[in-house]
Design a protein around this motif. Structure first.
Motif, PDB file in Angstrom:
ATOM      1  N   ASP A  36     -23.022 -33.389   9.778  1.00 26.57           N
ATOM      2  CA  ASP A  36     -22.816 -31.960   9.542  1.00 26.57           C
ATOM      3  C   ASP A  36     -24.076 -31.262  10.018  1.00 26.57           C
ATOM      4  N   PHE A  60     -17.036 -23.563  11.114  1.00 22.23           N
ATOM      5  CA  PHE A  60     -16.855 -23.402   9.681  1.00 22.23           C
ATOM      6  C   PHE A  60     -16.532 -21.932   9.408  1.00 22.23           C
ATOM      7  N   PHE A  80     -10.061 -30.552  10.311  1.00 20.44           N
ATOM      8  CA  PHE A  80     -10.447 -29.197  10.711  1.00 20.44           C
ATOM      9  C   PHE A  80      -9.286 -28.525  11.445  1.00 20.44           C
ATOM     10  N   GLU A 135     -19.125 -20.168  11.996  1.00 20.01           N
ATOM     11  CA  GLU A 135     -20.403 -20.871  12.029  1.00 20.01           C
ATOM     12  C   GLU A 135     -20.209 -22.228  12.702  1.00 20.01           C
ATOM     13  N   THR A 168     -16.988 -28.063  15.820  1.00 16.08           N
ATOM     14  CA  THR A 168     -15.964 -27.222  15.224  1.00 16.08           C
ATOM     15  C   THR A 168     -16.629 -25.972  14.656  1.00 16.08           C
ATOM     16  N   ARG A 185     -20.685 -26.086  14.018  1.00 16.08           N
ATOM     17  CA  ARG A 185     -21.216 -27.328  13.472  1.00 16.08           C
ATOM     18  C   ARG A 185     -20.900 -28.487  14.417  1.00 16.08           C
ATOM     19  N   VAL A 244     -19.902 -32.126  14.011  1.00 13.93           N
ATOM     20  CA  VAL A 244     -19.356 -32.847  12.853  1.00 13.93           C
ATOM     21  C   VAL A 244     -19.165 -34.343  13.106  1.00 13.93           C
TER      22      VAL A 244
END
Length: 533
Positions: free
Chosen positions: A446, A430, A408, A434, A428, A436, A438
């Motif tokens: 996820d 997205f 990421f 967005e 992190t 998440r 992870v």
């Protein structure tokens, strides 16, 4: 929300607050018990120097979010008590800096050329041309005590006037002084000996109260003293005596230990001392700008946005905030998940930043992570007092950065631990920012970090996930999403379920009764619509 103003500010600031939808109440006469009554239901308090905001104010105002000081000095505000209660204290230094620096220059000339004294005598009908032999400031040395915002502006202006500059300030880097053309000296005495003119620009603190008294005036051997900073830094009786005795040629003061200045003050008896009634910040533009800046900071605090001049909380400028804002929520969420998964008390916290986020100012992000960690423990905490809460509870906090991030662009890892165990949670962003989750410990997941989550540690055996789904279904608990990760085939696995409903304790017991289930942890987060608001 309710904003109480107890010292007058420019109308522009009041209108700014009202335009933002807040109720504004002016309580200019409130003090003592009356002050405690008017702040009891206040969300914000705006003051100048006339209101004392001590611990009793914070104890009386449970809903108080921010105290805005319309000006620079905050010696009338108990910042430690504010931090204890999680209240932001913010001042408005920039507009006053310019005005105060200009007033300081005016006072330098007034003292050196006896301008007020000559003016008064001329108004009285005297042509006293031969009684005043002034001092030029060109090629003279200015000793600056305190090279902060105002001191730096005064230095720039006096450098243009042809003065040599020396300064005493143990907190200013030498490189900064060099850029200003100022020679930093080791101690106050050296600064006083070097200066033909001395100007004061320190805050009033226990360390600076009475900083310059009779012994210090003896070091001047003539020269002039100007104070447009705070009253109480100079011993006023000693100054009056030093001017009368000839140790000091003259002085100009705008601030005093007691304001208004008492009629029997010895300063008023000495013709060579120029006095003005605290006019340093009294310009039309400064008063308007101070009111607007204070209002903007109060509005930001009430909107849970960064406060640019917060004195007891992490603050960032607007450009930086745009870069870190999405990570504030993900750090808080990662902290919430981690603390609810750890068995036992928390003794250590580590927040690790990997990738692009490591290059940003992340103090506010770390404070948010601590807020997320401590709130589930029902500790009263926010970004203002998170660090203090950690210190008071004996929790060691470590912050680390690395530019390398696997998979990421940026990752925030929150680790909570004690002597027996620790939990890692990675968050992190997205696409479209967005958030998440992870990774939890060694398991890749996820997970959408909203609402209710069920984290199930289980053996990677057939039917384990089916068992969870069956039990939840039998109890009419809907699964909104599911994310599974495992270490090795047949080893341990972790599944994160997003649920629409709370899981009763008896249902958790039923889940854990299956030998394939190692542990079930229910985690409560904010709802998605609350985040978006």
């Amino acid at each position: 929300m309710k904003v109480v103003i107890t010292d007058p500010i420019a109308d522009a600031g009041v209108e700014r607050l009202r335009e933002a939808g807040h109720t504004v109440e002016a309580e200019y006469e409130a003090e003592g018990e009356e002050l405690l009554d008017v702040v009891a239901d206040a969300n914000a308090l705006i003051v100048r120097s006339g209101t004392t905001v001590d611990a009793s104010v914070f104890e009386a105002a449970d809903d108080l979010v921010v105290v805005g000081r319309a000006g620079i000095g905050v010696d009338n505000i108990d910042i430690d008590a504010a931090t204890e209660h999680g209240v932001i204290v913010a001042n408005a230094p920039d507009p006053n800096v310019r005005a105060t620096a200009e007033h300081t220059i005016g006072m330098l000339f007034a003292a050196a050329r006896s301008i007020p004294q000559a003016h008064q005598r001329l108004k009285a009908g005297e042509w006293a041309k031969g009684d005043y032999l002034g001092t030029e400031i060109n090629d003279k040395t200015l000793g600056i005590v305190g090279l902060g915002r105002v001191g730096q502006q005064v230095a720039k202006k006096c450098d243009s006037l042809g003065m040599d500059l020396v300064a005493f300030d143990p907190y200013i880097p030498e490189e900064r002084a060099e850029k200003l053309g100022v020679e930093l000296v080791e101690d106050l005495d050296e600064c006083l000996r070097a200066g033909d003119f001395i100007t004061i620009h320190t805050p009033l603190t226990p360390e600076t109260e009475g900083l310059i008294g009779a012994e210090e005036f003896e070091l001047l051997d003539g020269g002039y003293v100007v104070n447009c900073a705070r009253g109480g830094i100079i011993d006023e009786d000693a100054l009056a005596d030093a001017v009368l005795q000839g140790n000091v040629d003259g002085a100009a003061l705008d601030v005093y230990k007691t304001e208004p200045l008492p009629e029997d003050s010895p300063l008023l008896e000495v013709d060579e001392i120029v006095t003005t009634p605290h006019l340093g910040a009294s310009t039309e533009s400064a008063q308007t700008d101070v009111a607007l800046l204070t209002a903007d900071q109060v509005i930001a605090a009430l909107n849970q946005e960064p406060v640019t001049h917060a004195l007891n909380a992490p603050s960032v400028d607007e450009s930086t905030f745009g870069q870190i804002q999405p990570y504030i929520d993900i750090a808080e969420t990662a902290g919430r998940v981690a603390t609810q998964m750890l068995d036992g008390r928390i003794s250590t916290v580590e927040v690790t930043y990997s990738g692009e986020i490591a290059e940003e100012d992340i103090e506010l992000v770390t404070a948010s992570a601590l807020k997320g960690i401590f709130e589930p423990l029902q500790w009263k905490v926010n970004a203002v007092n998170a660090e203090k809460v950690a210190n008071d509870r004996g929790v060691e906090v470590i912050e680390s950065k690395t530019r390398q991030a696997e998979d990421f662009q940026s990752v925030v890892r929150v680790t909570v631990g004690n002597d027996d165990n620790e939990v890692h949670v990675d968050g992190t962003l997205f696409a479209d920012n967005e958030p998440r989750i992870v990774r939890i410990d060694d398991f890749r997941v996820d997970a959408i970090p909203y609402g209710r989550m069920l984290v199930v540690d289980n053996y990677d055996e057939p039917g384990a996930i089916g068992h969870v789904g069956t039990v939840l279904g039998e109890h009419e608990i809907n699964i909104a999403g599911m994310f599974n990760g495992r270490e090795t085939i047949g080893g341990e696995a972790m599944t994160v379920y997003n649920l629409d409903d709370q899981v009763p304790e008896e249902v958790i017991d039923e889940l854990e009764s299956d030998e394939r289930i190692i542990k079930v942890t229910q985690i409560t987060l904010q709802e998605r619509d609350e985040e978006e608001e």
